[in-house]
Design an enzyme around this catalytic site. Structure first.
Site, PDB file in Angstrom:
ATOM      1  N   HIS A  77     -31.616   3.430   5.784  1.00  0.00           N
ATOM      2  CA  HIS A  77     -33.107   3.851   5.532  1.00  0.00           C
ATOM      3  C   HIS A  77     -33.666   4.768   6.495  1.00  0.00           C
ATOM      4  CE1 HIS A  77     -37.473   3.207   4.895  1.00  0.00           C
ATOM      5  NE2 HIS A  77     -37.115   2.526   4.068  1.00  0.00           N
ATOM      6  N   HIS A  78     -34.535   5.695   6.023  1.00  0.00           N
ATOM      7  CA  HIS A  78     -34.884   6.852   6.823  1.00  0.00           C
ATOM      8  C   HIS A  78     -35.654   6.306   7.983  1.00  0.00           C
ATOM      9  CE1 HIS A  78     -36.466  10.841   7.677  1.00  0.00           C
ATOM     10  NE2 HIS A  78     -35.434  11.092   6.839  1.00  0.00           N
ATOM     11  N   SER A  79     -36.449   5.135   7.958  1.00  0.00           N
ATOM     12  CA  SER A  79     -36.984   4.479   9.179  1.00  0.00           C
ATOM     13  C   SER A  79     -36.010   4.459  10.276  1.00  0.00           C
ATOM     14  CB  SER A  79     -37.688   3.428   8.760  1.00  0.00           C
ATOM     15  OG  SER A  79     -36.899   2.364   8.462  1.00  0.00           O
TER      16      SER A  79
END
Length: 304
Positions: A77-79
């Site tokens: 995930h980009h987080s």
């Protein structure tokens, strides 16, 4: 992490949940290993990530291809991190198979220390024409800056791009997972630097030119349109100012590995059935620009 209300929480990581070694069809692998790897990576775009555990996965494909003895796919995930930072971390944590005792080394810093573009010096006041040209260049710069600012504000509020081959067929309204295909090709960094030096520009300028040429070739061949009318194809870097960020059916990404530049395309599989032809257009465009640069350099030497 609950769906719709994401938050960071302490958890126990079970590594076995994040290490995946898939079993692919032996017949498909034997027939075309590159396509087998490409199809598997593409299938991951249709699978939502399990939000009940940390959002990262390693997929190990022990399949020899033309460019590697095996392939590792990192899905996260980009987080957790952006692509450039994660790739840098992986490079810093990896050892060389040719020399396992050698410590990981990061790419050397750029040699350039000054600005990309040198500011033009002010001519002497006695030179009227040169001084007028110097003042005019700053007026043009100010006008272009004002126009860009107005267009940026209009884009955030109401301006939209016309419908083209590169816009999603559903206009980005669908929230379902799209079947994306990821493919890549290598360009020579020496060729890019050759054009950069000859044209007195930056590597980014060269890659923008390659992208513009490749998309133009693909568009006019696919659409059959012979008119040279202006078509607005808006790109974005780092931050997309629009509220809807899923309108793009095509994403172009450049990565530098050693002496090569990887051009990576992420395409909507349903909209770009001939995506490999589009990838070929990038390679052909780079060669055309290189040949034009060599011709320009040779012509300049003859005149000198």
């Amino acid at each position: 992490m609950e769906f719709g209300k994401p938050r960071w929480v302490q958890t126990t990581v079970n590594v076995d949940d994040h290490i995946i070694v898939p079993r692919l069809d032996p017949a498909a692998v034997a027939c075309d290993p590159e396509k087998a790897v490409e199809d598997y990576v593409s299938s991951l775009s249709m699978l939502p990530m399990d939000r009940s555990r940390p959002l990262w996965e390693f997929h190990f494909l022990d399949i020899p291809t033309s460019e590697a003895t095996s392939t590792t796919v990192l899905r996260l995930h980009h987080s957790i991190g952006d692509g450039a930072s994660v790739m840098t971390l992986l490079m810093a944590s990896s050892l060389s198979t040719a020399d396992p005792t050698r410590l990981p080394a990061m790419p050397p810093p750029p040699k350039r220390t000054g600005p990309i573009y040198q500011r033009r010096p002010r001519p002497p006041l006695s030179s009227g024409e040169a001084l007028l040209a110097w003042v005019w260049s700053y007026l043009v710069l100010g006008w272009n800056t004002l126009v860009d600012g107005v267009l940026l504000l209009a884009t955030m509020l109401f301006l939209s791009d016309p419908r083209t081959l590169f816009t999603r067929a559903d206009g980005g309204s669908s929230k379902s997972h799209r079947h994306m295909r990821f493919l890549h090709r290598s360009l020579s960094l020496d060729d890019v630097k050759l054009v950069k030096t000859a044209m007195n520009c930056t590597i980014n300028d060269v890659l923008v030119g390659v992208t513009s040429s490749a998309l133009s070739q693909y568009y006019f061949r696919k659409s059959g349109d012979i008119n040279t009318k202006e078509i607005c194809l808006r790109s974005f870097l780092l931050v997309n100012t629009r509220t809807v960020s899923s309108r793009q059916a095509l994403t172009v990404h450049y990565l530098n590995y050693g002496n090569t530049v990887k051009v990576v395309l992420a395409v909507d599989d349903a909209q770009f059935s001939d995506c490999h032809q589009l990838l070929d257009d990038f390679v052909e465009s780079m060669m055309l620009i290189k040949d034009a640069t060599n011709f320009r350099t040779l012509k300049s030497i003859r005149f000198d």
